[in-house]
Design a protein around this motif. Structure first.
Motif, PDB file in Angstrom:
ATOM      1  N   ILE A 257      34.705  64.792  39.088  1.00  0.00           N
ATOM      2  CA  ILE A 257      34.835  64.733  37.633  1.00  0.00           C
ATOM      3  C   ILE A 257      33.868  63.710  37.045  1.00  0.00           C
ATOM      4  O   ILE A 257      33.171  63.980  36.055  1.00  0.00           O
ATOM      5  N   ALA A 258      33.784  62.540  37.669  1.00  0.00           N
ATOM      6  CA  ALA A 258      32.908  61.483  37.154  1.00  0.00           C
ATOM      7  C   ALA A 258      31.443  61.909  37.205  1.00  0.00           C
ATOM      8  O   ALA A 258      30.691  61.738  36.227  1.00  0.00           O
ATOM      9  N   ILE A 259      31.009  62.478  38.352  1.00  0.00           N
ATOM     10  CA  ILE A 259      29.612  62.887  38.475  1.00  0.00           C
ATOM     11  C   ILE A 259      29.296  64.033  37.520  1.00  0.00           C
ATOM     12  O   ILE A 259      28.196  64.087  36.937  1.00  0.00           O
ATOM     13  N   SER A 260      30.226  64.953  37.335  1.00  0.00           N
ATOM     14  CA  SER A 260      30.003  66.074  36.424  1.00  0.00           C
ATOM     15  C   SER A 260      29.776  65.585  34.996  1.00  0.00           C
ATOM     16  O   SER A 260      28.868  66.066  34.295  1.00  0.00           O
ATOM     17  N   ILE A 261      30.576  64.633  34.568  1.00  0.00           N
ATOM     18  CA  ILE A 261      30.417  64.109  33.209  1.00  0.00           C
ATOM     19  C   ILE A 261      29.084  63.377  33.068  1.00  0.00           C
ATOM     20  O   ILE A 261      28.359  63.536  32.066  1.00  0.00           O
ATOM     21  N   GLU A 262      28.723  62.578  34.080  1.00  0.00           N
ATOM     22  CA  GLU A 262      27.456  61.858  34.034  1.00  0.00           C
ATOM     23  C   GLU A 262      26.277  62.831  34.021  1.00  0.00           C
ATOM     24  O   GLU A 262      25.282  62.613  33.309  1.00  0.00           O
ATOM     25  N   ALA A 263      26.360  63.900  34.824  1.00  0.00           N
ATOM     26  CA  ALA A 263      25.288  64.895  34.840  1.00  0.00           C
ATOM     27  C   ALA A 263      25.159  65.579  33.480  1.00  0.00           C
ATOM     28  O   ALA A 263      24.047  65.826  32.985  1.00  0.00           O
ATOM     29  N   LEU A 264      26.296  65.868  32.844  1.00  0.00           N
ATOM     30  CA  LEU A 264      26.278  66.498  31.532  1.00  0.00           C
ATOM     31  C   LEU A 264      25.657  65.575  30.488  1.00  0.00           C
ATOM     32  O   LEU A 264      24.834  66.005  29.653  1.00  0.00           O
TER      33      LEU A 264
END
Length: 320
Positions: A257-264
């Motif tokens: 979840i954390a990496i997905s938000i940062e990538a977005l």
């Protein structure tokens, strides 16, 4: 690492029911002696040996042929033997271990039930004692089923140091929550700064920095919450692969979840003209996909391996 739930205890009991009964039979057979009925009290010395060898034993007493208790209760409290005179002359003829006595002359063992004294799941086992073909009465032993299961699985030592483990995990979680507070305070301070007159419109990317702080706070909070639930509040059966799989799944999900938000967010920055963020955003998206595929494979293979293990154990039990 909380205590075993009733559901876990019952599952383990059904899994090892035959072994539990063999252990109970060996305990009663080992201490059954006609000399017990020739004394005004149950042999305390024998009970001390039982308490030392089998810490899950809670209570021991004698009944006559009509189910009337003819001895004091000998209880084990904190590994110490205590005589409790309250049970004397109590009618126990309606108890399951006495009602089922005619089914066999051997050891009668009840199904698991909740103890009125402790509120824990327990078992009662009784054995008829004879002298020269004359029935003297019954020897009854009550055991704590949870501690019995732990004893059989070799988990008693870990149970004793569990409070220390909980304290360490509690300190770690408290530290993580402090970091969450600091990150949220920093994000709120920056949000307030966005509305000051001199800074309005200065940096269009500043809101993304605030989102990063809040995302990190969310990820760290979720990590602390997972550790608190898995290691302190909930029971974790280390002998089952599903428990470890559950912990790893929750931990990796938090990272995903954390990496997905940062990538977005990085992709949004690139779309606003910061072209140097395009490649990092793509790599982070690929990392998310890789983690997701790896997690799916781990969960699937872990569940399949556990299913095969359970099936193999059931097959071996059926052959016996």
């Amino acid at each position: 690492m909380a205590a075993m739930s009733y559901l876990s205890v019952i599952e383990r009991y059904h899994e090892y029911e035959a072994t539990v009964h063999e252990l109970m039979e060996s305990i009663l057979t080992g201490i059954a002696d006609a000399e017990l009925f020739k004394q005004p009290k149950v042999d305390v010395k024998a009970m001390k040996g039982i308490a030392k060898s089998y810490p899950f034993v809670e209570l021991m007493y004698l009944l006559d042929g009509q189910g009337l208790q003819i001895s004091q209760n000998i209880a084990v409290v904190d590994h110490q033997i205590e005589l409790i005179p309250l049970g004397g002359n109590r009618d126990r003829s309606q108890r399951p271990y006495f009602i089922n006595r005619d089914e066999s002359d051997g050891v009668n063992i009840t199904r698991p039930y909740l103890s009125n004294a402790s509120g824990n799941l327990c078992l009662s086992a009784s054995l008829a004692i004879y002298q020269q073909e004359q029935k003297l009465g019954y020897l009854v032993v009550d055991v704590d089923l949870t501690r019995l299961i732990e004893f059989m699985m070799g988990d008693s030592a870990r149970r004793r140091v569990t409070p220390a483990f909980k304290a360490v995990y509690g300190v770690i979680v408290a530290g993580l929550f402090v970091l969450v507070t600091v990150l949220l305070w920093t994000a709120l301070r920056d949000i307030y700064g966005l509305f000051t007159v001199e800074r309005i419109g200065q940096d269009p990317l500043q809101p993304f920095g605030i989102i990063i702080f809040m995302t990190l706070a969310l990820a760290i909070f979720d990590l602390g919450k997972t550790i608190l639930e898995e290691e302190v509040l909930m029971h974790k059966d280390i002998f089952r692969h599903s428990s470890t799989r559950r912990t790893i799944t929750r931990f990796v999900s938090t990272i995903l979840i954390a990496i997905s938000i940062e990538a977005l967010l990085t992709m949004f920055k690139a779309s606003l003209g910061e072209k140097q963020y395009i490649e990092p955003a793509i790599w982070m998206m690929l990392a998310v996909v890789g983690l997701l595929v790896g997690l799916g494979a781990y969960v699937y293979l872990g569940a399949k391996a556990e299913w095969l293990l359970i099936k193999t154990q059931a097959y071996k039990s059926a052959k016996k």
